[in-house]
Design a protein around this motif. Structure first.
Motif, PDB file in Angstrom:
ATOM      1  N   SER A  74       0.987  -1.409   0.000  1.00  0.00           N
ATOM      2  CA  SER A  74       0.000   0.000   0.000  1.00  0.00           C
ATOM      3  C   SER A  74       0.954   1.362   0.000  1.00  0.00           C
ATOM      4  N   GLU A  75       0.493   2.468  -1.122  1.00  0.00           N
ATOM      5  CA  GLU A  75       1.715   3.184  -0.931  1.00  0.00           C
ATOM      6  C   GLU A  75       1.321   4.204   0.091  1.00  0.00           C
ATOM      7  N   MET A  76       1.974   4.418   1.224  1.00  0.00           N
ATOM      8  CA  MET A  76       1.635   5.423   2.227  1.00  0.00           C
ATOM      9  C   MET A  76       2.923   6.056   2.717  1.00  0.00           C
ATOM     10  N   ASN A  77       3.414   7.058   1.922  1.00  0.00           N
ATOM     11  CA  ASN A  77       4.587   7.840   2.304  1.00  0.00           C
ATOM     12  C   ASN A  77       5.811   6.960   2.514  1.00  0.00           C
ATOM     13  N   VAL A  78       6.267   6.419   1.406  1.00  0.00           N
ATOM     14  CA  VAL A  78       7.417   5.517   1.487  1.00  0.00           C
ATOM     15  C   VAL A  78       8.686   6.255   1.870  1.00  0.00           C
ATOM     16  N   MET A  79       8.864   7.470   1.305  1.00  0.00           N
ATOM     17  CA  MET A  79      10.095   8.208   1.605  1.00  0.00           C
ATOM     18  C   MET A  79      10.224   8.510   3.093  1.00  0.00           C
ATOM     19  N   ARG A  80       9.087   8.851   3.727  1.00  0.00           N
ATOM     20  CA  ARG A  80       9.132   9.132   5.158  1.00  0.00           C
ATOM     21  C   ARG A  80       9.483   7.878   5.942  1.00  0.00           C
ATOM     22  N   ALA A  81       8.882   6.784   5.518  1.00  0.00           N
ATOM     23  CA  ALA A  81       9.159   5.523   6.191  1.00  0.00           C
ATOM     24  C   ALA A  81      10.623   5.139   6.056  1.00  0.00           C
ATOM     25  N   CYS A  82      11.192   5.353   4.872  1.00  0.00           N
ATOM     26  CA  CYS A  82      12.597   4.984   4.659  1.00  0.00           C
ATOM     27  C   CYS A  82      13.527   5.841   5.506  1.00  0.00           C
ATOM     28  N   SER A  83      13.102   7.097   5.821  1.00  0.00           N
ATOM     29  CA  SER A  83      13.930   7.931   6.694  1.00  0.00           C
ATOM     30  C   SER A  83      13.904   7.430   8.122  1.00  0.00           C
TER      31      SER A  83
ATOM     32  N   GLN B 196      12.350  -0.211  -2.990  1.00  0.00           N
ATOM     33  CA  GLN B 196      12.933   0.105  -4.296  1.00  0.00           C
ATOM     34  C   GLN B 196      12.188  -0.602  -5.436  1.00  0.00           C
ATOM     35  N   LEU B 197      11.315  -1.519  -5.092  1.00  0.00           N
ATOM     36  CA  LEU B 197      10.541  -2.235  -6.101  1.00  0.00           C
ATOM     37  C   LEU B 197       9.527  -1.312  -6.778  1.00  0.00           C
ATOM     38  N   PRO B 198       9.084  -1.658  -7.984  1.00  0.00           N
ATOM     39  CA  PRO B 198       7.984  -0.905  -8.611  1.00  0.00           C
ATOM     40  C   PRO B 198       6.779  -0.881  -7.677  1.00  0.00           C
ATOM     41  N   LYS B 199       5.972   0.163  -7.783  1.00  0.00           N
ATOM     42  CA  LYS B 199       4.878   0.404  -6.850  1.00  0.00           C
ATOM     43  C   LYS B 199       3.970  -0.812  -6.649  1.00  0.00           C
ATOM     44  N   LYS B 200       3.545  -1.427  -7.744  1.00  0.00           N
ATOM     45  CA  LYS B 200       2.597  -2.539  -7.627  1.00  0.00           C
ATOM     46  C   LYS B 200       3.231  -3.744  -6.959  1.00  0.00           C
ATOM     47  N   LYS B 201       4.463  -4.059  -7.339  1.00  0.00           N
ATOM     48  CA  LYS B 201       5.148  -5.195  -6.738  1.00  0.00           C
ATOM     49  C   LYS B 201       5.396  -4.958  -5.258  1.00  0.00           C
ATOM     50  N   PHE B 202       5.727  -3.707  -4.912  1.00  0.00           N
ATOM     51  CA  PHE B 202       5.961  -3.346  -3.517  1.00  0.00           C
ATOM     52  C   PHE B 202       4.694  -3.535  -2.702  1.00  0.00           C
ATOM     53  N   GLN B 203       3.566  -3.108  -3.273  1.00  0.00           N
ATOM     54  CA  GLN B 203       2.274  -3.236  -2.598  1.00  0.00           C
ATOM     55  C   GLN B 203       1.939  -4.700  -2.351  1.00  0.00           C
ATOM     56  N   HIS B 204       2.143  -5.536  -3.370  1.00  0.00           N
ATOM     57  CA  HIS B 204       1.842  -6.955  -3.243  1.00  0.00           C
ATOM     58  C   HIS B 204       2.802  -7.667  -2.303  1.00  0.00           C
ATOM     59  N   LEU B 205       4.037  -7.157  -2.206  1.00  0.00           N
ATOM     60  CA  LEU B 205       4.993  -7.743  -1.278  1.00  0.00           C
ATOM     61  C   LEU B 205       4.572  -7.471   0.163  1.00  0.00           C
ATOM     62  N   LEU B 206       4.174  -6.230   0.436  1.00  0.00           N
ATOM     63  CA  LEU B 206       3.762  -5.869   1.798  1.00  0.00           C
ATOM     64  C   LEU B 206       2.426  -6.507   2.150  1.00  0.00           C
ATOM     65  N   PHE B 207       1.467  -6.408   1.228  1.00  0.00           N
ATOM     66  CA  PHE B 207       0.117  -6.906   1.466  1.00  0.00           C
ATOM     67  C   PHE B 207      -0.251  -7.922   0.374  1.00  0.00           C
TER      68      PHE B 207
END
Length: 309
Positions: free
Chosen positions: A20-29, A56-67
Motif C-alpha cells: 500500500s503506498e503510504m509515504n514511502v520516503m518518510r518511512a525509509c527515513s 525500491q521495487l515498482p509500486k505494484k510489486k511493492f504493494q503486493h509484497l507488503l500486502f
C-alpha cells in the motif's frame, strides 16, 4: 487432558502410522539501510529482507509484497467483498518502525535462548511472548528464519524432513519479546507433543498471541481443525497464517483462503478475523507480520487506524 487433547492424541497416533503506498520516503527515513555488526554472518540476508530494500521495487510489486492479499482482491469482487483480508493496515512508517525490533545491535540482542521439552524446564520470562504452532512441514521454521533474516547470526534450523523440531525453542528479541518455535503436530510429531503444547498454552502467563500456521498450498487439514478448536477452547488470542503462498496457482490459494476465512468466522471466537499470507522464499507478507508481532507485544503504537487488536 481435555477431550480435544485426546482427539489430538488419537489423530497424531493415526497419522504417525501413515506414510500500500503510504509515504514511502518518510518511512525509509525512519529506517536506514541495515548495517550488520560483528563477525561475518553465517548466511546472507534475503535481498528483500529490509523495508528500505523492498521499497525500491515498482509500486505494484511493492504493494503486493507488503500486502499479498491485495493481489487477490480482483478475484474477490464478486461474492466475497466482505472478507476481512486487510483488516490490519499499518502505514509504511509503522512497518519501518516495527522492523527495528528485528535488527540486532549491541544493546538489542536477538538470539536463541533455550529449549525445553517440559514446562518445568522453561525459564520464567516476564516480557511478552508469541508462539508459532502448525503441522509438521508447514514451513514454521522457514517463516521464523525469514522474520529473523535481518539478524543472520541467529540460527533457526530448517529441515526438509518433517518433525525436525522436537522441543520448544525460545528466541529472545532484546527486552521486547520472546518468540517460541513449537514442535509440529500431525505426521512425525513427538510422542509427548500434546502434553508439551497443552501445558504451555494453558499455563504460560506472558503468552500474548499464538500464531497457527496452515499450509496455503493444501488448506486446512483435520489436525489443523483440532488445533484451532483447542486454541479457541483455551480462550487463547490466536492468528491463522497461511504459509507457502507461492506454491500453486492463485485459484488454489484463493480456495484455501476462503476455506480459512469460513473456519475463522463460523468456528472461532478468539481468532483474529484476518488471516495473514506469507511466503518465506519470496518474502511476501513478512514485513506485515513483523509489524503485527511488534504491535501485539506492545512494542509499537500504530500511527494509523490499523485495527490491530
Amino acid at each position: 487432558m481435555t477431550e480435544l487433547a485426546v482427539q489430538f492424541t488419537a489423530h497424531l497416533n493415526c497419522t504417525s502410522r501413515c506414510p500500500s503506498e503510504m509515504n514511502v520516503m518518510r518511512a525509509c527515513s525512519v529506517l536506514r539501510p541495515v548495517v550488520l555488526l560483528g563477525p561475518a554472518p553465517w548466511r546472507r540476508a534475503h535481498s528483500l529482507a529490509s523495508f528500505h530494500q523492498a521499497s525500491q521495487l515498482p509500486k505494484k510489486k511493492f504493494q503486493h509484497l507488503l500486502f499479498p492479499q491485495s493481489a487477490l482482491e480482483a478475484h474477490l469482487v464478486r461474492g466475497a467483498g466482505g472478507m476481512n483480508l486487510q483488516l490490519f493496515q499499518p502505514s509504511d512508517e509503522d512497518i519501518a518502525r516495527a522492523e527495528k525490533l528485528f535488527i540486532p545491535s549491541p544493546k538489542h540482542k536477538i538470539d536463541y535462548s533455550f529449549s525445553a521439552v517440559r514446562m518445568e524446564h522453561a525459564l520464567p520470562i516476564s516480557q511478552p511472548e508469541v508462539c508459532f504452532i502448525g503441522r509438521s512441514n508447514v514451513g514454521k521454521s522457514s517463516l521464523i528464519r525469514a522474520l529473523f533474516s535481518l539478524a543472520p547470526d541467529v540460527e533457526v534450523r530448517v529441515s526438509k524432513t518433517p518433525g525436525h523440531t522436537k522441543k520448544m525453542n525460545f528466541f529472545t528479541v532484546g527486552k521486547a519479546f520472546t518468540l517460541v518455535d513449537m514442535p509440529g503436530y500431525g505426521y512425525k510429531a513427538p510422542r509427548d507433543f500434546v502434553d508439551m503444547v497443552e501445558s504451555y498454552l494453558q499455563t504460560r502467563r506472558n503468552l500474548v498471541r499464538t500464531f497457527l500456521l496452515v499450509d496455503g498450498s493444501v488448506g486446512v487439514q483435520e489436525a489443523d481443525r483440532v488445533a484451532i478448536e483447542m486454541c479457541d477452547e483455551f480462550g487463547l488470542p490466536f492468528v491463522v497464517v497461511l504459509t507457502k503462498i507461492d506454491k500453486g496457482s492463485k485459484g488454489v490459494l484463493l480456495t484455501h483462503l476462503l476455506q480459512v476465512q469460513e473456519v475463522i468466522e463460523k468456528r472461532t471466537t478468539c481468532c483474529y478475523p484476518q488471516p495473514f499470507l506469507v511466503s518465506s522464499t519470496q518474502f511476501s507478507g513478512i514485513h506485515l507480520l513483523r509489524c503485527f508481532i511488534a504491535h501485539v507485544t506492545g512494542n509499537i503504537l500504530l500511527t494509523s487506524d490499523a485495527k490491530g487488536s
